[in-house]
Design a protein around this motif. Sequence first.
Motif, PDB file in Angstrom:
ATOM      1  N   ILE A 335       0.809  -1.229   0.000  1.00  0.00           N
ATOM      2  CA  ILE A 335       0.000   0.000   0.000  1.00  0.00           C
ATOM      3  C   ILE A 335       0.837   1.271   0.000  1.00  0.00           C
ATOM      4  N   GLY A 336       2.167   1.143   0.018  1.00  0.00           N
ATOM      5  CA  GLY A 336       3.027   2.317  -0.037  1.00  0.00           C
ATOM      6  C   GLY A 336       3.478   2.779   1.332  1.00  0.00           C
ATOM      7  N   ASP A 337       4.592   3.511   1.352  1.00  0.00           N
ATOM      8  CA  ASP A 337       5.189   3.945   2.615  1.00  0.00           C
ATOM      9  C   ASP A 337       4.278   4.864   3.414  1.00  0.00           C
ATOM     10  N   ALA A 338       3.538   5.737   2.724  1.00  0.00           N
ATOM     11  CA  ALA A 338       2.727   6.727   3.441  1.00  0.00           C
ATOM     12  C   ALA A 338       1.683   6.062   4.326  1.00  0.00           C
ATOM     13  N   GLU A 339       0.932   5.121   3.760  1.00  0.00           N
ATOM     14  CA  GLU A 339      -0.102   4.453   4.549  1.00  0.00           C
ATOM     15  C   GLU A 339       0.495   3.417   5.493  1.00  0.00           C
TER      16      GLU A 339
END
Length: 849
Positions: A335-339
């Motif tokens: 889901i990517g680093d941000a989430e």
Amino acid sequence: MVGIVIVSHSRQLAEGVRELAAQMVQGKVPLAVAAGIDDPENPLGTDAMQVYEAIASIYNDQGVIVLMDLGSALMSAEMALEFLSEEQREKVHLCEAPLVEGAIAAAVAAASGRNIQQVMAQARGALVAKATQLGVNVSHILGETTDVDTLSFVIEEQVTKEIRLTVRNPLGLHARPAAKFVATAAGFQSQIKVQNITKGTEAVRADSINQVATLGVRQKHELVITATGSDADEALAALQGLVENNFGEEDATLPPLPTTPADHPIFSSSHHFLQGIPASNGVAIAPAFLYHPTLLNIQQYHVENIEQEWQRLQVALQIAHEEIQALLSQASIQIGDAEAAIFDAHLLFLEDPVILESVHQRIFEQHLNAEAAWQAVINELANNYRTIEDSYLRERVADVVDVGQRVLRVLSRFESHIIISDDSPTHLNLSEPGILITTDITPSDTARLDPTRVLGICTTSGSALSHSAIIARRLGIPAIFGLPPEILQVANHTIVALDGESGRVWTEPEPDIQTALETKRNAQQIAHQQAIATATSPAVTRDKTRQIKVYANIGGISDTEEALSLGAEGVGLFRTEFLYLDRTTPPSEEEQLAVYQRIAQLLHNRPLIIRTLDVGGDKPIPYLNFPQESNPFLGWRGIRFCLDNPDILKTQLRAILKPSLGHQIKIMFPMITTVQEIQAAKAILAEVQAELRQAGVPFDQKMEVGIMVEIPSAVVLAEELAAEVDFFSIGTNDLTQYVMAADRTHPQVATLVDAMHPAVLRMIQQTVQAAHKAGIWVGLCGELAADPLAAPILLGLGLDEVSLNAQGIPGFKQAIAQLTMVEAEAIAASALQQDSADKIRTLIRQMLT
């Protein structure tokens, strides 16, 4: 793991303390003894060389603390430090904590993976539990100025330092920035507190993720941060850099909240449906699978061996930490680093000193078993979150319960899964595609969902602001939360239809409803496929006369993977400063090389522009010893710092050059102000290249070298600078604040920092003209490229390339595809004649309609 040395006049005493501490942690912590002297007649005493040998025997990068008993033991320990190297001395700390209690507390803290400052704090506070149990006023022991809650000593003579900062990132201190804030604060020995002045809150501990979270910090809120201790200045400088750098979120975007249209004409109101809260857009039609999340039934009982019970909890916390760390790594990819950074906050939750102290008190004073003590504290904390007025913060109760249940499952030897009804699967990844129906779903469970199996989510609790909803949106799973309890009456395998946009759910939908939903779902899928198809195609104008390259701004490997999936044609800006953050020493050449090489491999033959280290007083790194600056944006930063620290720059340049052969790696120097600066930087690069040639290390001999154009002097000297380099990349974030003489972190003048202002656009035009006159290409890597309204201007001004956050790539390419070159040039020419950013935006909207 932090090591512990026990120094005593008595060998027997020291061995006894070591045995007791070792038993508490089952031999996991490095423990050494330096005690007594080699004199049968008088064996009591201490020997500095013995202390040195004990330190050396367990020394490691995590550090060593030395605990001493009386008199000359301290002198021997101080003398022993003289035998260590300067680098080793920095990691060895003499601790004034009581010998027996301190050693046990320190060992338990070290076994749970805490850093050396936290281990020392636990050792220093080791007498608190005993004193409290005996009814002794702890302040009489520790001193009237001591804050017992911190479990650390505050020296009266130490001055409290204070700074005031304004938070600028859109969601304030949500999970990711709160985790960074707490992790940074916990890395210092000073007592650090933070207060939300805007909301009038009390000051809370900055090393407590829950206390920081409940401050309710939002965009434009003002914080007061205080620090008391030996490293107060360094702590405040690090926190200031973190806040002023928007916690590294300048380009971060969260998936948009689903929108609820005013009406839904395709659905007849005569059909029965259940109405919930739209949490994630999309349509799903599939069999229902009913889940019953099971909260553990905890039994409370009296324990005699409270030390052993405390150790049980420490082991459980460590296992939970490893589980969450694995989940974080998996989520970063999916889901990517941000989430995924949501789980950074979960990790810090396990280390929250306020929680641990409260659990410790229940075990040691009330003799509660670990499960009951932990559950009582979690319930209390969850209830506190539920009473918060801020709806976003109220949703964090799900994270509290999530982490709390994980630890209880470890303590109770439960597997991490949801118990389901008898004829349903016993894990979240369904055996066949279906719609998950449950009372609630945790962020941890949501992150593990397989979108090809779980086609939709229906719950009776939660909201669109929850972390579970954020993750569902990122996974692309339609979700509706807060449905009536009636949804739980649906039998397994019943066909259910949901519309994530409207928040409506139909059980056994009638043919016309199902047809309408299928039509809507097909339209969404076609639109999505078209967007992806457009994103993976070049950004070419509608009249096919002009193409502009579209690259991505990245901070790491996972960003690269996401950027490629969204149509990036290369990397226009790799912010290498992220490699230097969250550590105590600079990354080695090997560490950097591994990252650069992996990203180059992912890109294959696509360009990779690596910006050399760009840090300074505006985004300081504690171990690089940046001075306190009254105006860091005008201070010692970027290339200025690197030219004064050539060893750091050379290490990075070697790591960039080594993987360059066979790849399109390019070097870009930041914050170039004068011709002499780029010449000096190129001279250092030439030295490194010569060293590699002499050593027989191959590299790309024709590697392109460029500069960031982000200072007005660089624009004025663009023709001269163009003769020195192969390309320009315009950094509109800094260029705008320098052109407008407005600090972008200052709330009262921040509105002036608008890259669409004609003064900035004319600077861009001047730079492009100078570059093309010299025969070099020019790109733009600031936030301006992510503004869809800016696309026609950037195209019309003649830019060859733009680099932006990956999420903005599809939108930019679509904007270019709708323009002809004649239209773009006309819009750019008209925009340059305006006198304000507002007039330019109005002009663009009018010309595009």
